[in-house]
Design an enzyme around this catalytic site. Structure first.
Site, PDB file in Angstrom:
ATOM      1  N   GLU A 150       4.612  -0.038 -21.662  1.00  0.00           N
ATOM      2  CA  GLU A 150       4.386   1.383 -21.435  1.00  0.00           C
ATOM      3  C   GLU A 150       3.428   1.993 -22.473  1.00  0.00           C
ATOM      4  O   GLU A 150       2.739   2.700 -22.127  1.00  0.00           O
ATOM      5  CB  GLU A 150       5.915   2.260 -21.590  1.00  0.00           C
ATOM      6  CG  GLU A 150       6.722   1.997 -20.376  1.00  0.00           C
ATOM      7  CD  GLU A 150       8.403   2.336 -20.936  1.00  0.00           C
ATOM      8  OE1 GLU A 150       9.057   2.489 -19.880  1.00  0.00           O
ATOM      9  OE2 GLU A 150       8.721   2.066 -22.160  1.00  0.00           O
TER      10      GLU A 150
ATOM     11  N   SER B   9      17.642  -0.426 -26.547  1.00  0.00           N
ATOM     12  CA  SER B   9      18.014   0.976 -26.612  1.00  0.00           C
ATOM     13  C   SER B   9      18.432   1.370 -28.068  1.00  0.00           C
ATOM     14  O   SER B   9      19.630   0.079 -28.258  1.00  0.00           O
ATOM     15  CB  SER B   9      18.558   1.507 -25.317  1.00  0.00           C
ATOM     16  OG  SER B   9      19.521   2.447 -25.711  1.00  0.00           O
TER      17      SER B   9
ATOM     18  N   THR C 287       0.871  -1.271  -0.042  1.00  0.00           N
ATOM     19  CA  THR C 287      -0.040   0.041   0.141  1.00  0.00           C
ATOM     20  C   THR C 287       0.892   1.110   0.005  1.00  0.00           C
ATOM     21  O   THR C 287       1.866   1.135   0.475  1.00  0.00           O
ATOM     22  CB  THR C 287      -0.841  -0.065   1.198  1.00  0.00           C
ATOM     23  OG1 THR C 287      -0.007   0.119   2.373  1.00  0.00           O
ATOM     24  CG2 THR C 287      -1.627  -1.140   1.393  1.00  0.00           C
ATOM     25  N   HIS C 288       0.582   2.463  -0.762  1.00  0.00           N
ATOM     26  CA  HIS C 288       1.665   3.473  -0.828  1.00  0.00           C
ATOM     27  C   HIS C 288       2.926   3.130  -1.382  1.00  0.00           C
ATOM     28  O   HIS C 288       3.755   3.784  -1.215  1.00  0.00           O
ATOM     29  CB  HIS C 288       1.880   4.087   0.413  1.00  0.00           C
ATOM     30  CG  HIS C 288       0.420   4.575   1.299  1.00  0.00           C
ATOM     31  ND1 HIS C 288      -0.203   5.514   1.183  1.00  0.00           N
ATOM     32  CD2 HIS C 288      -0.072   3.553   2.287  1.00  0.00           C
ATOM     33  CE1 HIS C 288      -1.218   5.446   1.984  1.00  0.00           C
ATOM     34  NE2 HIS C 288      -1.297   4.243   2.550  1.00  0.00           N
TER      35      HIS C 288
ATOM     36  N   LYS D 268      20.213  -2.487 -22.475  1.00  0.00           N
ATOM     37  CA  LYS D 268      18.934  -2.292 -22.235  1.00  0.00           C
ATOM     38  C   LYS D 268      17.721  -3.405 -22.689  1.00  0.00           C
ATOM     39  O   LYS D 268      18.062  -3.955 -23.804  1.00  0.00           O
ATOM     40  CB  LYS D 268      18.495  -1.014 -22.774  1.00  0.00           C
ATOM     41  CG  LYS D 268      19.459   0.106 -21.857  1.00  0.00           C
ATOM     42  CD  LYS D 268      18.559   0.240 -20.731  1.00  0.00           C
ATOM     43  CE  LYS D 268      17.690   1.637 -20.895  1.00  0.00           C
ATOM     44  NZ  LYS D 268      16.972   1.683 -19.499  1.00  0.00           N
TER      45      LYS D 268
END
Ligand code: ARG
Length: 486
Positions: free
Chosen positions: A284, A271, A149-150, A277
């Protein structure tokens, strides 16, 4: 073709501005089917002759196999198809096809047929993705992870629990879309431009031929309302928002800091400069495309809200927002399903993270509660123990009697009892003890997985029935056409 009272043709720039012909490629087939049902109805109600019907139906049938020339100068697919029918069937027969209807009922008919198909496709995609979630959950009923949570570690839990939570979210998306279908699958055909027609048509028969559950009765409502579009896109915006949250979890969990999961190479991007990468671009993009769908909803609502009653050409603009919404959500679901099926789960890292902090604090407090101590006091005891353990950088079960005694004294609790409890409480024991309905304990996982598997099967039966009902109606229509034109 329609410019009967207008002196001049549109200039190229204006035609390009006004034309929806490119967006209409998505509804061309529905327009042909709608026109065929309408033609049969006109014939069956003795509005046109069998010979007229035959010619029109044959022309429409042959157009199903043709690729439309979008630079024909037509303002939209309805004009283009009618022009081509007249060309093929001759004005004497082809010119009768548009009797007792208008482009205004036609276009909303086509949109309804497109959305109902998209809803069925998305419902099936949803079930496939839910099934992927539940089968992954099946393999991870013992995979311990921190629940957050948070974005701070909160309680120990199981990865299956996380996956089942997402399955339940998607079940609700299914429910919403499944229900929205009933508002979509109503025929507006025959409503005319806005106020109906003096010709004795049978709107119910075209609705039935096209597989609709009923008709939108009021001709003004039928031609000018797009609430069903807003409803559909809103449901998809919610669905995409849910997929976006899952994507965000997976993006975070695939960082080297978390390392909870690793996406299969095929769902990552490199990348251009950094050779090492492995970026989660695909997920996304689900986040990014969700923004586009929310934008589509905004565009649609904004278009509708200021429109006077009756059809306005503004409504033409919402079509591309619908198509984009459907395409994005179908792709996002297909991709998420494949990501789930190829996901590498780093069980060790998940467990390590769960063990590295004081996730058993609440379980310790609850064990003290089982010994008759008020929860508020046990909260204080467990909190105090965490504080001491944190200060001396050790785990709670390594606390000494001396370290425990201060908090025991303060809360008037038997230090031996506290010691006994912290010694016997581990993440595994806490997940064994977690028995409340729907909790992240071991026992609940098995029950929920079995329940959700059964639910998937039941939902599939309903989804298939809907698909079949439409296919059956369209098969009957096709048989009728073959019979008439032979
Ligand atoms: N191309 C139009 C659309 O997509 C079809 C309806 C045109 N109706 C009209 N009255 N101009 O909305």
């Amino acid at each position: 073709m329609y410019r009967s009272r207008l002196g001049t043709d549109l200039s190229d720039i204006t035609l390009d501005y006004v034309s929806s012909i490119n967006d209409d490629s998505q509804i061309a087939l529905y327009d042909l089917l709608g026109s065929q049902a309408h033609t049969i109805m006109l014939y069956e109600n003795t509005i046109i002759t069998k010979n007229d019907a035959k010619k029109i139906l044959s022309a429409l049938e042959s157009l199903k196999k043709e690729k439309f020339n979008t630079s024909s100068g037509a303002e939209d697919i309805h004009e283009l198809i009618e022009t081509l029918v007249i060309k093929k069937a001759g004005m004497a027969s082809g010119g009768k096809m548009h009797t007792a209807r208008s482009r205004n009922d036609q276009v909303t008919l086509d949109i309804r047929m497109k959305i109902r198909d998209d809803i069925n496709i998305i419902c099936n995609c949803l079930l496939d993705t839910i099934e992927a979630l539940v089968s992954l959950a099946k393999n991870h009923q013992k995979t311990i992870m921190p629940l957050y949570t948070h974005l701070q570690q909160a309680q120990a839990g199981l990865f299956s629990h996380y996956l089942l939570a997402q399955a339940d979210v998607l079940f609700r998306d299914f429910d919403r879309l499944y229900a929205a279908f009933s508002h979509v699958n109503q025929s507006p055909l025959g409503a005319g431009p806005v106020g109906g027609t003096s010709i004795a048509i049978d709107r119910h028969s075209t609705a039935k031929m096209l597989g609709f559950d009923g008709i939108i009765e009021n001709s003004l409502d039928a031609t000018s309302t797009r609430d069903f579009v807003a409803e559909y896109v809103a449901m998809i915006a919610i669905l995409m928002t849910n997929l976006s949250r899952i994507s965000e979890d997976f993006v975070i969990w695939s960082t080297s800091e978390f390392s909870f999961i690793e996406l299969a190479d095929e769902f990552t991007s490199p990348s251009s400069v950094m050779p090492q990468k492995k970026n989660p671009d695909i997920l996304e993009l689900t986040r990014g495309k969700t923004a586009e769908v929310i934008g589509n909803l905004t565009a649609i609502l904004t278009t509708i809200k200021g429109l006077a009653s009756g059809y306005g050409r503004d409504l033409q603009q919402i079509k591309s927002s619908i198509w984009s919404t459907s395409k994005i959500s179908i792709s996002a679901l297909l991709i998420l399903k494949s990501i789930l099926l190829t996901l590498h789960v780093n069980e060790k890292e998940m467990k390590k993270a769960a063990e590295s902090s004081y996730l058993i604090a609440l379980d310790i407090a609850e064990k003290l509660v089982q010994n008759g101590i008020p929860f508020r006091t046990t909260h204080k005891i467990a909190g105090g123990l965490v504080q001491i353990a944190h200060q001396s950088n050790k785990s709670m079960n390594k606390l000494s009697m001396k370290e425990i005694s201060k908090i025991a004294q303060e809360t008037k609790t038997n230090p031996k009892l506290i010691m006994e409890i912290i010694q016997s409480t581990t993440i595994t024991s806490s997940l064994k003890d977690r028995k409340s309905f729907g909790s992240s304990g071991y026992d609940e996982q098995k029950r929920m997985i079995e329940d959700r598997m059964e639910k998937i099967n039941n939902y599939r039966i309903n989804a298939t029935k809907r698909d079949n009902d439409i296919s059956k109606a369209l098969d009957n229509l096709s048989n009728k056409i073959t019979e008439l034109i032979k």
